[in-house]
Design a protein around this motif. Structure first.
Motif, PDB file in Angstrom:
ATOM      1  N   UNK A  16      38.700  41.411  44.447  1.00 58.25           N
ATOM      2  CA  UNK A  16      38.850  39.873  43.999  1.00 58.25           C
ATOM      3  C   UNK A  16      40.193  40.029  43.110  1.00 58.25           C
ATOM      4  N   UNK A  17      40.672  38.823  43.254  1.00 61.00           N
ATOM      5  CA  UNK A  17      41.993  38.326  42.524  1.00 61.00           C
ATOM      6  C   UNK A  17      41.549  37.990  41.115  1.00 61.00           C
ATOM      7  N   UNK A  18      40.516  37.140  41.171  1.00 60.07           N
ATOM      8  CA  UNK A  18      40.110  36.563  39.828  1.00 60.07           C
ATOM      9  C   UNK A  18      38.807  36.495  39.856  1.00 60.07           C
ATOM     10  N   UNK A  19      38.288  37.062  38.358  1.00 62.59           N
ATOM     11  CA  UNK A  19      36.934  37.108  37.897  1.00 62.59           C
ATOM     12  C   UNK A  19      36.617  36.425  36.684  1.00 62.59           C
ATOM     13  N   UNK A  20      36.086  35.299  37.006  1.00 64.59           N
ATOM     14  CA  UNK A  20      35.695  34.360  35.729  1.00 64.59           C
ATOM     15  C   UNK A  20      34.251  34.329  35.628  1.00 64.59           C
ATOM     16  N   UNK A  21      33.732  35.189  34.391  1.00 60.68           N
ATOM     17  CA  UNK A  21      32.417  35.143  33.938  1.00 60.68           C
ATOM     18  C   UNK A  21      32.257  34.428  32.864  1.00 60.68           C
ATOM     19  N   UNK A  22      33.072  33.602  32.603  1.00 61.71           N
ATOM     20  CA  UNK A  22      33.104  33.157  31.109  1.00 61.71           C
ATOM     21  C   UNK A  22      31.676  32.165  31.048  1.00 61.71           C
ATOM     22  N   UNK A  23      31.264  32.109  29.785  1.00 62.03           N
ATOM     23  CA  UNK A  23      29.720  31.333  29.393  1.00 62.03           C
ATOM     24  C   UNK A  23      28.713  31.648  30.317  1.00 62.03           C
ATOM     25  N   UNK A  24      28.248  32.925  30.686  1.00 65.16           N
ATOM     26  CA  UNK A  24      27.287  33.193  31.644  1.00 65.16           C
ATOM     27  C   UNK A  24      26.273  34.046  30.844  1.00 65.16           C
TER      28      UNK A  24
END
Length: 177
Positions: A16-24
């Motif tokens: 992956x290029x982007x890993x956005x796992x905020x607010x989980x």
């Protein structure tokens, strides 16, 4: 779902290029395996419940342009090796409990102080908190007798002040009222 499972699932797929796992509401330590995602450009793990230290393996993400670990429960020394991430243009580790000096060289020295706020044990020229002066804040314990005396004094002062104001009003009323 634990964060380790999420990282392993990504590793089985294309990088992956982007890993956005905020607010989980993710919990646990940030897994060391995160450093295997070599093509990662953006890593956002903010507003979760991660605890423990920032894994040194994050320093393997040499292409990383954005790193946000803010608003977690991260502890331990600030990883000085983060200064080798030369492509970082966004960085935020605010509102954790990290400690130690922030490097004054490299990419980290270019970020605003708000990127580091909320970490009372971090120090360095970016925070205007000298590392040689950082120590635990003293805890003041007031003995019970001293506390009682302060309470008694406060009550007596308030009572006499109230009587004085009332007396003053009576005198003023007598002469001008």
């Amino acid at each position: 779902m634990s964060s380790l499972v999420i990282v392993r699932n990504f590793m089985n797929e294309a990088w992956p290029k982007v890993l956005k796992l905020d607010k989980n509401k993710l919990t646990g330590a940030i897994p060391q395996e995160i450093g295997h995602l070599k093509e990662l450009l953006c890593l956002n793990l903010s507003f979760n419940n991660f605890y423990g230290e920032i894994p040194q393996s994050i320093c393997n993400l040499m292409n990383l342009q954005m790193l946000d670990l803010s608003n977690n429960h991260l502890t331990g020394e600030f990883p000085v090796a983060l200064e080798i991430l030369h492509f970082l243009s966004e960085f935020n580790i605010s509102n954790n409990n990290l400690e130690g000096p922030i490097p004054t060289t490299g990419q980290l020295s270019t970020f605003r102080t708000s990127s580091f706020h909320g970490n009372p044990k971090l120090c360095g020229s970016l925070l205007i908190r000298d590392c040689s002066l950082v120590e635990e804040a003293p805890v003041y314990i007031i003995p019970a007798r001293e506390y009682r005396m302060k309470v008694i004094f406060s009550i007596a002062f308030g009572l006499f002040f109230g009587v004085g104001v009332l007396y003053d009003q009576l005198v003023l009323f007598r002469y001008f009222g």
